[in-house]
Design a protein around this motif. Structure first.
Motif, PDB file in Angstrom:
ATOM      1  N   PHE A 146      -1.815   4.081  -7.131  1.00 58.55           N
ATOM      2  CA  PHE A 146      -1.031   3.231  -6.475  1.00 58.55           C
ATOM      3  C   PHE A 146      -0.861   2.133  -6.896  1.00 58.55           C
ATOM      4  O   PHE A 146      -1.998   1.282  -7.288  1.00 58.55           O
ATOM      5  CB  PHE A 146      -1.589   3.231  -5.054  1.00 58.55           C
ATOM      6  N   ILE A 147       0.290   1.486  -7.280  1.00 54.52           N
ATOM      7  CA  ILE A 147       0.557   0.260  -7.914  1.00 54.52           C
ATOM      8  C   ILE A 147       1.068  -0.733  -6.887  1.00 54.52           C
ATOM      9  O   ILE A 147       2.222  -0.279  -6.331  1.00 54.52           O
ATOM     10  CB  ILE A 147       1.333   0.123  -9.154  1.00 54.52           C
ATOM     11  N   SER A 166       0.717  -4.301   2.335  1.00 54.53           N
ATOM     12  CA  SER A 166       0.810  -3.615   3.419  1.00 54.53           C
ATOM     13  C   SER A 166       1.095  -2.135   3.393  1.00 54.53           C
ATOM     14  O   SER A 166       0.411  -1.436   4.061  1.00 54.53           O
ATOM     15  CB  SER A 166       1.924  -4.160   4.582  1.00 54.53           C
ATOM     16  N   MET A 167       2.279  -1.675   3.099  1.00 50.25           N
ATOM     17  CA  MET A 167       2.522  -0.162   2.903  1.00 50.25           C
ATOM     18  C   MET A 167       1.664   0.529   1.919  1.00 50.25           C
ATOM     19  O   MET A 167       1.413   1.763   2.088  1.00 50.25           O
ATOM     20  CB  MET A 167       3.992  -0.055   2.603  1.00 50.25           C
ATOM     21  N   GLY A 168       1.467  -0.113   0.744  1.00 47.98           N
ATOM     22  CA  GLY A 168       0.600   0.712  -0.275  1.00 47.98           C
ATOM     23  C   GLY A 168      -0.746   1.037   0.317  1.00 47.98           C
ATOM     24  O   GLY A 168      -1.283   2.044   0.226  1.00 47.98           O
ATOM     25  N   THR A 169      -1.396  -0.195   1.222  1.00 43.05           N
ATOM     26  CA  THR A 169      -2.671   0.001   1.715  1.00 43.05           C
ATOM     27  C   THR A 169      -2.736   1.108   2.727  1.00 43.05           C
ATOM     28  O   THR A 169      -3.536   2.026   3.029  1.00 43.05           O
ATOM     29  CB  THR A 169      -3.251  -1.129   2.196  1.00 43.05           C
ATOM     30  N   LEU A 170      -1.606   1.056   3.731  1.00 48.74           N
ATOM     31  CA  LEU A 170      -1.429   1.924   4.657  1.00 48.74           C
ATOM     32  C   LEU A 170      -1.251   3.397   4.301  1.00 48.74           C
ATOM     33  O   LEU A 170      -2.040   4.261   4.814  1.00 48.74           O
ATOM     34  CB  LEU A 170      -0.095   1.781   5.502  1.00 48.74           C
ATOM     35  N   LEU A 171      -0.584   3.590   3.256  1.00 53.17           N
ATOM     36  CA  LEU A 171      -0.532   5.019   2.597  1.00 53.17           C
ATOM     37  C   LEU A 171      -2.012   5.421   2.224  1.00 53.17           C
ATOM     38  O   LEU A 171      -2.578   6.457   2.415  1.00 53.17           O
ATOM     39  CB  LEU A 171       0.289   5.232   1.368  1.00 53.17           C
ATOM     40  N   VAL A 221      -6.195   2.358  -8.028  1.00 52.91           N
ATOM     41  CA  VAL A 221      -5.266   1.274  -7.642  1.00 52.91           C
ATOM     42  C   VAL A 221      -5.080   0.148  -8.590  1.00 52.91           C
ATOM     43  O   VAL A 221      -6.212  -0.338  -9.103  1.00 52.91           O
ATOM     44  CB  VAL A 221      -5.665   0.774  -6.120  1.00 52.91           C
ATOM     45  N   SER A 222      -4.037  -0.594  -8.354  1.00 50.14           N
ATOM     46  CA  SER A 222      -4.013  -1.764  -9.241  1.00 50.14           C
ATOM     47  C   SER A 222      -3.079  -2.718  -8.311  1.00 50.14           C
ATOM     48  O   SER A 222      -2.059  -2.375  -7.558  1.00 50.14           O
ATOM     49  CB  SER A 222      -3.336  -1.511 -10.601  1.00 50.14           C
ATOM     50  N   ILE A 278       0.411  11.672 -10.127  1.00 51.90           N
ATOM     51  CA  ILE A 278       1.385  11.031  -9.316  1.00 51.90           C
ATOM     52  C   ILE A 278       1.227   9.613  -9.192  1.00 51.90           C
ATOM     53  O   ILE A 278       0.084   9.196  -8.734  1.00 51.90           O
ATOM     54  CB  ILE A 278       1.302  11.687  -7.770  1.00 51.90           C
ATOM     55  N   VAL A 279       2.262   8.772  -9.161  1.00 50.00           N
ATOM     56  CA  VAL A 279       2.127   7.421  -9.445  1.00 50.00           C
ATOM     57  C   VAL A 279       2.966   6.927  -8.209  1.00 50.00           C
ATOM     58  O   VAL A 279       4.232   6.982  -8.394  1.00 50.00           O
ATOM     59  CB  VAL A 279       2.468   6.742 -10.882  1.00 50.00           C
TER      60      VAL A 279
END
Length: 279
Positions: A5-6, A10-15, A32-33, A65-66
């Motif tokens: 997860f780059i 809010s949405m990256g963390t939620l996923l 994560v980065s 998967i990125v």
């Protein structure tokens, strides 16, 4: 399976949180980065086994998967970061609507998808909107959809409908919450009911209505017809709502589409240096 997860906004963390909580992914499968490394490390600290990487290329290099979970104007920079390390068998997923599949296909030699999540995925509900590039095989699509099935109902859509479907699925919770807030505010102001009680009653009402629409297979029109007795209180109130909201949601959709087109032009210009095909 290793998933990167780059972007840990809010949405990256939620996923990330939803995938781990649902059992779709273990922390050890996640890297994560973030533009600010301390934010990525703070997230990783909450999930032992998760890896916080200093560079986006490091996240991309070790992932099957990125997910690119960054703002539209940041995409070109992230793409430049990961382009040297991306391999053809990897899947890169954008979760940002103004970034077209063609934008990424033109820059990255890999499989490309766009999946638009919703805040409702936090509670393993709602839809995730799936759009696929030409190099995505059916097995790749099923792999992604299997992941998202843990937290949502994956729906394949045409990219041309990205904005309006995002309005309904991703922006919709904010729109409905705004209307519910106004309903609650009015109830408190007009009657003096304690706000906490009004919030509890209205929230359960919205949950139940959602279940009628999904599990109960009722349409919005059917719910109104079942509740509103001709000449009754609900019917009179619905007449007021119909009159006072005439055209409001048309204006809402025009507003979101105007903003989308504005962002799309900026993203296209960043990728190509000029507008392409009038977009």
């Amino acid at each position: 399976m290793n998933v990167g997860f780059i972007g840990t906004g809010s949405m990256g963390t939620l996923l990330i949180e939803a995938f781990i909580a649902s059992g779709a992914l273990s922390p050890a499968e996640v890297a994560v980065s973030n533009r600010t490394y301390a934010k990525a490390q703070a997230l990783a600290d909450r999930y032992p086994g998760m890896r916080a990487e200093f560079k986006n290329a490091e996240t991309a290099c070790g992932s099957d998967i990125v997910f690119l979970c960054v703002k539209p104007h940041e995409f070109i920079h992230v793409v430049e970061d990961i382009k040297p390390v991306i391999r053809p068998e990897q899947i890169v997923v954008s979760i940002t609507s103004p970034v077209l599949v063609s934008h990424l296909e033109g820059e990255l030699d890999c499989k490309i998808a766009k999946i638009i999540p919703s805040i409702t995925n936090k509670v393993w509900s709602g839809a995730s909107l799936c759009i696929y590039g030409d190099t995505m095989e059916e097995k790749d699509k099923k792999r992604l959809e299997s992941l998202f099935t843990h937290i949502s109902e994956p729906l394949r859509i045409a990219e041309s409908y990205t904005r309006v479907v995002s309005d309904l699925s991703s922006c919709g919770p904010a729109f409905m919450a705004f209307l519910l807030q106004k309903f609650i505010d009015a109830a408190v102001e007009e009657t003096g009911i304690p706000r906490s009680e009004a919030v509890k009653v209205a929230s359960n009402m919205l949950l139940g209505t959602g279940l009628l629409l999904t599990e109960g297979r009722m349409t919005p029109e059917e719910i109104q017809a079942r509740v509103a007795v001709p000449g009754g209180i609900t019917a009179k109130a619905l007449q007021l709502l119909s009159r006072e909201t005439e055209g409001v949601f048309n204006d809402l959709i025009r507003t979101t589409h105007d903003k989308y087109r504005e962002d799309l032009i900026k993203v296209t210009t960043a990728f190509y240096g000029e507008e392409v095909n009038g977009q």
